[in-house]
Design a protein around this motif. Structure first.
Motif, PDB file in Angstrom:
ATOM      1  N   LEU A   1      -4.343   5.243  -2.960  1.00 21.64           N
ATOM      2  CA  LEU A   1      -3.257   6.175  -2.954  1.00 21.64           C
ATOM      3  C   LEU A   1      -1.971   5.974  -2.482  1.00 21.64           C
ATOM      4  O   LEU A   1      -0.681   6.193  -2.817  1.00 21.64           O
ATOM      5  N   ALA A   2      -2.180   5.782  -0.970  1.00 24.04           N
ATOM      6  CA  ALA A   2      -1.103   5.838  -0.118  1.00 24.04           C
ATOM      7  C   ALA A   2      -0.021   4.566  -0.532  1.00 24.04           C
ATOM      8  O   ALA A   2       1.368   4.934  -0.678  1.00 24.04           O
ATOM      9  N   PRO A   3      -0.393   3.431  -0.937  1.00 25.19           N
ATOM     10  CA  PRO A   3       0.905   2.607  -1.393  1.00 25.19           C
ATOM     11  C   PRO A   3       1.389   3.051  -2.714  1.00 25.19           C
ATOM     12  O   PRO A   3       2.697   2.751  -2.640  1.00 25.19           O
ATOM     13  N   PHE A   4       0.923   3.634  -3.329  1.00 27.09           N
ATOM     14  CA  PHE A   4       1.401   4.123  -4.645  1.00 27.09           C
ATOM     15  C   PHE A   4       2.413   5.242  -4.224  1.00 27.09           C
ATOM     16  O   PHE A   4       3.587   5.360  -4.705  1.00 27.09           O
ATOM     17  N   VAL A   5       1.972   6.330  -3.522  1.00 22.84           N
ATOM     18  CA  VAL A   5       2.882   7.168  -3.315  1.00 22.84           C
ATOM     19  C   VAL A   5       4.022   6.753  -2.379  1.00 22.84           C
ATOM     20  O   VAL A   5       5.303   7.007  -2.531  1.00 22.84           O
ATOM     21  N   LEU A   6       3.736   6.052  -1.376  1.00 22.38           N
ATOM     22  CA  LEU A   6       4.934   5.536  -0.618  1.00 22.38           C
ATOM     23  C   LEU A   6       5.715   4.599  -1.269  1.00 22.38           C
ATOM     24  O   LEU A   6       6.888   4.712  -0.947  1.00 22.38           O
ATOM     25  N   GLY A   7       5.072   3.676  -2.077  1.00 16.36           N
ATOM     26  CA  GLY A   7       5.979   2.996  -3.064  1.00 16.36           C
ATOM     27  C   GLY A   7       6.966   3.673  -3.925  1.00 16.36           C
ATOM     28  O   GLY A   7       8.025   3.227  -4.306  1.00 16.36           O
ATOM     29  N   VAL A   8       6.416   4.635  -4.589  1.00 17.35           N
ATOM     30  CA  VAL A   8       7.257   5.363  -5.651  1.00 17.35           C
ATOM     31  C   VAL A   8       8.327   6.603  -4.732  1.00 17.35           C
ATOM     32  O   VAL A   8       9.403   6.415  -5.025  1.00 17.35           O
ATOM     33  N   VAL A   9       7.793   7.197  -3.781  1.00 17.76           N
ATOM     34  CA  VAL A   9       8.426   8.376  -3.104  1.00 17.76           C
ATOM     35  C   VAL A   9       9.561   7.799  -2.035  1.00 17.76           C
ATOM     36  O   VAL A   9      10.587   8.121  -2.458  1.00 17.76           O
ATOM     37  N   VAL A  10       9.177   6.774  -1.326  1.00 17.49           N
ATOM     38  CA  VAL A  10      10.071   6.418  -0.117  1.00 17.49           C
ATOM     39  C   VAL A  10      11.323   5.748  -0.956  1.00 17.49           C
ATOM     40  O   VAL A  10      12.627   6.254  -0.497  1.00 17.49           O
ATOM     41  N   PRO A  11      11.232   4.844  -1.790  1.00 13.81           N
ATOM     42  CA  PRO A  11      12.637   4.292  -2.171  1.00 13.81           C
ATOM     43  C   PRO A  11      13.429   5.360  -2.856  1.00 13.81           C
ATOM     44  O   PRO A  11      14.759   5.128  -2.869  1.00 13.81           O
ATOM     45  N   GLN A  12      13.093   6.215  -3.721  1.00 14.99           N
ATOM     46  CA  GLN A  12      13.486   7.064  -4.382  1.00 14.99           C
ATOM     47  C   GLN A  12      14.467   7.975  -3.373  1.00 14.99           C
ATOM     48  O   GLN A  12      15.435   8.612  -3.751  1.00 14.99           O
ATOM     49  N   ALA A  13      13.533   8.587  -2.484  1.00 17.38           N
ATOM     50  CA  ALA A  13      14.237   9.519  -1.334  1.00 17.38           C
ATOM     51  C   ALA A  13      15.103   8.989  -0.493  1.00 17.38           C
ATOM     52  O   ALA A  13      16.233   9.685  -0.461  1.00 17.38           O
ATOM     53  N   LEU A  14      15.019   7.423  -0.121  1.00 22.65           N
ATOM     54  CA  LEU A  14      16.088   6.940   0.351  1.00 22.65           C
ATOM     55  C   LEU A  14      17.364   6.863  -0.549  1.00 22.65           C
ATOM     56  O   LEU A  14      18.517   7.208  -0.057  1.00 22.65           O
ATOM     57  N   ARG A  15      17.256   6.535  -1.740  1.00 23.26           N
ATOM     58  CA  ARG A  15      18.184   6.328  -2.442  1.00 23.26           C
ATOM     59  C   ARG A  15      18.965   7.780  -2.702  1.00 23.26           C
ATOM     60  O   ARG A  15      20.158   7.818  -2.984  1.00 23.26           O
ATOM     61  N   ILE A  16      17.991   8.674  -2.955  1.00 27.14           N
ATOM     62  CA  ILE A  16      18.904  10.062  -3.262  1.00 27.14           C
ATOM     63  C   ILE A  16      19.304  10.560  -2.058  1.00 27.14           C
ATOM     64  O   ILE A  16      20.605  11.157  -1.987  1.00 27.14           O
ATOM     65  N   PHE A  17      18.865  10.541  -0.789  1.00 18.90           N
ATOM     66  CA  PHE A  17      19.229  11.364   0.461  1.00 18.90           C
ATOM     67  C   PHE A  17      20.150  10.362   1.363  1.00 18.90           C
ATOM     68  O   PHE A  17      20.854  11.172   2.119  1.00 18.90           O
ATOM     69  N   ASP A  18      20.164   9.213   1.362  1.00 13.47           N
ATOM     70  CA  ASP A  18      21.032   8.386   1.986  1.00 13.47           C
ATOM     71  C   ASP A  18      22.087   7.581   1.409  1.00 13.47           C
ATOM     72  O   ASP A  18      21.835   6.800   0.536  1.00 13.47           O
TER      73      ASP A  18
END
Length: 160
Positions: A52-69
């Protein structure tokens, strides 16, 4: 094999109901716990976190960075595809493992693994996986489990 190494039967209808009721949080738990159970039972395999971790990190982190930075370029969100590819790899391994368990028990393989790659059929094979893993655990425990939803739809429950 002790009963402690066996997984818990989880009927398809219950998994769907709890997943919808919790906004898919239960489904994440389900994916985690079945990997842990299969690893404990087989003595090998990937852990729930590893799946699960690679899936969650792979989906969430790029989207969060794109949205919040604001300095992250918009195309960076496409890295989420890596998380999606990862879950396909995990699903492939899970389906293959379940088929191997059935063959080792002298039963016919219940899943057509390549359905994973066909839109629409990927959902069907995923639902069949939930049903047939639940049935496998019940049989290993010497019990049976009524799965009203799966049993009402032969495509999900019949292993011909």
């Amino acid at each position: 094999m002790s009963d402690q190494s066996l997984g818990k039967p989880r009927p398809l209808g219950r998994v769907i109901l709890l997943s919808v009721a919790t906004g898919m949080l239960y489904y994440g738990w389900y994916k985690y716990i079945i990997q842990e159970e299969l690893r404990r039972y087989n003595g090998y395999g990937w852990t729930g976190i590893m799946c699960l971790a690679p899936f969650v990190l792979g989906v969430v982190v790029p989207q969060a960075l794109r949205i919040f930075d604001p300095d992250v370029p918009g195309w960076f969100g496409w890295f989420s595809l890596l998380g999606i590819v990862w879950i396909y790899i995990v699903q492939f391994r899970l389906y293959r493992t379940l088929n191997e368990l059935y063959v080792q028990a002298g039963m016919k393989e219940p899943l057509v693994v390549w359905w994973l790659l066909v839109p629409g059929l990927n959902l069907i094979v995923g639902l069949r996986q939930i049903h047939f893993l639940s049935q496998y655990w019940a049989k290993k425990q010497g019990t049976s489990i009524h799965d009203a939803l799966a049993e009402s739809i032969p495509l999900l429950s019949v292993n011909v």
